[in-house]
Enzyme design. Sequence first.
Site, mmCIF file in Angstrom:
data_model
loop_
_atom_site.group_PDB
_atom_site.id
_atom_site.type_symbol
_atom_site.label_atom_id
_atom_site.label_comp_id
_atom_site.label_asym_id
_atom_site.label_seq_id
_atom_site.Cartn_x
_atom_site.Cartn_y
_atom_site.Cartn_z
ATOM 1 C CE LYS A 207 -3.666 -2.631 -0.430
ATOM 2 N NZ LYS A 207 -4.302 -3.002 0.689
HETATM 3 C C1 PLP Z 1 -5.212 -4.297 0.836
HETATM 4 C C2 PLP Z 1 -6.792 -4.314 1.041
HETATM 5 C C3 PLP Z 1 -7.585 -4.538 2.019
HETATM 6 C C4 PLP Z 1 -6.997 -5.253 3.298
HETATM 7 O O1 PLP Z 1 -5.901 -4.609 3.776
HETATM 8 P P1 PLP Z 1 -5.343 -5.257 5.224
HETATM 9 O O2 PLP Z 1 -4.457 -4.337 5.639
HETATM 10 O O3 PLP Z 1 -4.280 -6.138 4.423
HETATM 11 O O4 PLP Z 1 -6.024 -6.126 5.843
HETATM 12 C C5 PLP Z 1 -8.950 -4.206 2.022
HETATM 13 N N1 PLP Z 1 -9.458 -3.712 1.015
HETATM 14 C C6 PLP Z 1 -8.861 -3.415 -0.021
HETATM 15 C C7 PLP Z 1 -9.552 -2.855 -1.186
HETATM 16 C C8 PLP Z 1 -7.300 -3.672 -0.315
HETATM 17 O O5 PLP Z 1 -6.825 -3.411 -1.403
#
Ligand code: PLP
Length: 379
Positions: free
Chosen positions: A184
Amino acid sequence: MRNIPFHKTYITDNEINAVVEAMKSGWLTMGPKTVEFEEKFREYLGAKYSVSLNSATAALHLALKAIGLQRDDEVIVPTNTFIATAEVVTYFDAIPVLCDIEVDTHNIDIIQIEKLITSKTKAIIPVHFAGQPCDMDEIFEIAKKYNLKVIEDAAHALPSKYKGQYIGSLKNSDITCFSFYATKTLSTGEGGMATTLNEEYAKKIKINRLHGISKDAWDRYSSKGSWYYEVVDNGNKYNTTDMNAALGVEQLKKLEWMAQKRNQIAQMYIEAFKNNIKIELPYVKEDRETSWHLFVIKINNRNEIIENLKDMGIGTSVHFIPIHKHPYYQERFGYRNGDYPIANKVFEESLSLPIYPSMSTTDVDYIVRNILKLVNESN
Ligand SMILES: *Cc1c(COP(=O)(O)O)cnc(C)c1O
């Protein structure tokens, strides 16, 4: 041949030293650094409350718990998202009601939302796909009309703006959930954050991130000694560590710069592909600012191009395999492959290109050159 991975986190000695400092402090789990990260995060966005969690999935789970989701309730979720968005609904034995998307932004289609509302609908979880905010005013209007809660999945939307306001600070939103997963735009390895303007929600999420233990009781009965606590809910073990938080504080300092870098790369892609009729570029609405977490183009022979790019040392990805195509969701909720025609079409053609701060102009040129070559060679 170059080797350009799909993603690489931007980590410098600042991050490394900050984590080492946190370790040297002797306080490894959630402590003062976590409080600092939460404060700086909400200051940056202009949010009122912020609660750090060990993932966005945890944030979404506790957000749904905070709004009081019950068994058999329905929650409207776009089908074009990561599985976590729907998975959290199933934790409650509630029903993720999938919704089709817009063909241009790939965000939830607000016209479809209203058709899916029943007497059991409790909430909508809009996902700001690739970083572009959804049609939030329209979603808030629907939510108000039918008395629904709005939980934003902002895993891609840091930093993103809707009509000049940061996602995470919109005043009609109930709770917004961010992800600091490795890929992210701000990463702590694993991590997440919930922001809200609602004190009750913030309190509930805080209590449930650590076993449902109430700090209020701790304060009230402090005369009983620091060992005393009360469990007021069936909570989870979703807290972060101060090492994660130290990483987060450093990453936050360069968030703006990292976003600028991604924007520059996005503009280079746009410039390079804008006159090619075989490549459809991402579409961003006028009143939105995207984080450019993802740069998604659409092409006809997507699968073949992915393989060819791989052979050229270029990592790519696909966002997302729609939820209605996954076996578990088909078996449990009766979804079929052919449901959601727009999401299916978008899924067939979408290709996510590398976009991260440490990419060089030479990297981008190499990607652009090879994509144009592959696309022009194909029919
Ligand atoms: C990455 C992601 C999540 C989950 O994030 P985590 O921190 O790994 O739990 C949820 N929704 C979307 C759209 C994502 O891309």
